[in-house]
Scaffold this active site. Sequence first.
Site, mmCIF file in Angstrom:
data_model
loop_
_atom_site.group_PDB
_atom_site.id
_atom_site.type_symbol
_atom_site.label_atom_id
_atom_site.label_comp_id
_atom_site.label_asym_id
_atom_site.label_seq_id
_atom_site.Cartn_x
_atom_site.Cartn_y
_atom_site.Cartn_z
ATOM 1 N N THR A 11 0.852 -1.192 0.000
ATOM 2 C CA THR A 11 0.000 0.000 0.000
ATOM 3 C C THR A 11 0.883 1.236 0.000
ATOM 4 O O THR A 11 1.649 1.467 0.937
ATOM 5 C CB THR A 11 -0.922 -0.001 1.225
ATOM 6 O OG1 THR A 11 -1.727 -1.188 1.209
ATOM 7 C CG2 THR A 11 -1.829 1.219 1.221
ATOM 8 N N ARG A 52 -8.348 -9.379 4.273
ATOM 9 C CA ARG A 52 -8.830 -9.137 5.627
ATOM 10 C C ARG A 52 -8.149 -10.114 6.572
ATOM 11 O O ARG A 52 -8.204 -11.329 6.340
ATOM 12 C CB ARG A 52 -10.345 -9.323 5.700
ATOM 13 C CG ARG A 52 -11.149 -8.388 4.818
ATOM 14 C CD ARG A 52 -12.596 -8.830 4.725
ATOM 15 N NE ARG A 52 -12.707 -10.135 4.072
ATOM 16 C CZ ARG A 52 -13.847 -10.815 3.959
ATOM 17 N NH1 ARG A 52 -14.957 -10.334 4.484
ATOM 18 N NH2 ARG A 52 -13.869 -11.995 3.354
ATOM 19 N N LYS A 93 -7.211 1.645 -3.352
ATOM 20 C CA LYS A 93 -6.820 0.988 -2.101
ATOM 21 C C LYS A 93 -7.002 1.924 -0.904
ATOM 22 O O LYS A 93 -7.638 1.570 0.093
ATOM 23 C CB LYS A 93 -5.372 0.516 -2.202
ATOM 24 C CG LYS A 93 -4.762 0.036 -0.894
ATOM 25 C CD LYS A 93 -5.475 -1.187 -0.334
ATOM 26 C CE LYS A 93 -4.758 -1.684 0.919
ATOM 27 N NZ LYS A 93 -5.419 -2.869 1.500
ATOM 28 N N ASN A 113 -10.063 1.633 2.225
ATOM 29 C CA ASN A 113 -9.805 1.538 3.656
ATOM 30 C C ASN A 113 -10.331 2.758 4.410
ATOM 31 O O ASN A 113 -10.872 2.643 5.514
ATOM 32 C CB ASN A 113 -8.309 1.370 3.911
ATOM 33 C CG ASN A 113 -7.849 -0.054 3.679
ATOM 34 O OD1 ASN A 113 -8.649 -0.940 3.416
ATOM 35 N ND2 ASN A 113 -6.553 -0.290 3.755
ATOM 36 N N CYS A 143 -3.740 -1.772 8.843
ATOM 37 C CA CYS A 143 -4.173 -1.056 7.636
ATOM 38 C C CYS A 143 -4.929 0.233 7.931
ATOM 39 O O CYS A 143 -4.474 1.317 7.549
ATOM 40 C CB CYS A 143 -5.042 -1.976 6.781
ATOM 41 S SG CYS A 143 -4.141 -3.380 6.093
#
Length: 429
Positions: A124, A153, A203, A207, A259
């Site tokens: 990421t 996840r 991405k 999130n 994350c």
Amino acid sequence: MNVVVIGTGYVGLTTAVSLAMQGHQVAGIDVDESKIIQLRQGKTPFYEPGLDEALPRVLGTGTLRFTTRLQDAAHEATVVFICVGTPSGADGSADLRFLLNAVDNLLELQEKTPAERVIAVKSTVPVGTTDYVAQQLQSFPELHVVSNPEFLREGSALRDALEPSRIVIGAETDRAFALMEQLYLGISAPRVLTTRANAEMIKYASNAFLATRISFMNELARLCDKLGTDVKTVARGMGLDSRIGPEFLQAGLGYGGSCFPKDTTALLQLAKQHEVSLTILEKVREVNLNQPEWFIRRMRDQLATLSGKRIAVLGLSFKPETDDIREAPSLKVLSLLLAEGADVAAYDPVASPSVQRIFPHVTYADTPYDACNGADAAILVTEWKECTQLDWVQVKERMSAPFLFDGRNAWPAKQLKDIGFSYTGVGRS
């Protein structure tokens, strides 16, 4: 296809195992020699359901191997994934040192063994990073740089890798798209084929939006608490609307893990660098930071004081089915309870050793029942089934006082009240 995965952390190892399970020849690379030795023995360095069984299986079939030397593994690779960590820097922005070091190693590899390859960034990274990587590698036109973010996840990562909700590929050439499609040929999932920058933003935006849903419900729970309404019932009514859906509407003690906290902060820093104010996301982070403190105040109001009280803390990992304690709400809960002078006994089926290194003065129990022995109150922090599916009569017999604080709204409130417990949830009437 021959595939190399640089980085054998949570994302890298799951990616490597899942690709090997699909029949690709995969090599996992890591600079940590002790980790490589452990992986070669079929032992995973973290807890993730299904991975302990899958790793030795693909090692046995010969579709997966591990090494510390990129040169030994990558000279025949068609696809090289970069799955290194991008931790938060001092200012909250993503630290790209590990990624840029991997790029330097790939430059050296390409100079020694030139070949057509896809360099797929799965880490990421801030928007524009993969374009920058492409610029660094532009002297090798046979290299195709793509962004291929992960949507794993924790607790169901292997299943998510094998059966993804979508596959996002950001690239600039038809050849790059074709090679990535060849890699994912056996996977039936919606494709999003786009630019590298769009893939990176997808991405971060995903999130950030999920984090927003959680913080919205947590803030709404505070109002429900004042009004005497039940946020769990409200969430169910909201979730039945097809425009909203039921996912991530559970009020609780806030989000954690590797994350959401890191990525929301990184996105805020990226916006700040471009002089854009993401005011909603700023509030999302603020709500999440102080949600545990709000709930501990609710405990203090019920018990009059926490000083000298024995408190059972059930669940320590940031979510069930993982041993990950990064940014876990339990760390804030333990810190607040100890600061109030509470005597704390904690239980978690897998995460206790990691937390014990941070909080050595907490008592760590072997079972949730042992944690409740002599407790004046118990608080549910992580909704492990071991912490929610309990013999409540036995729990009540073991506790010194009948106060239960359900930090995940996962306990059977009516049943507990009928037994004689004083039950307090998050925003529940």
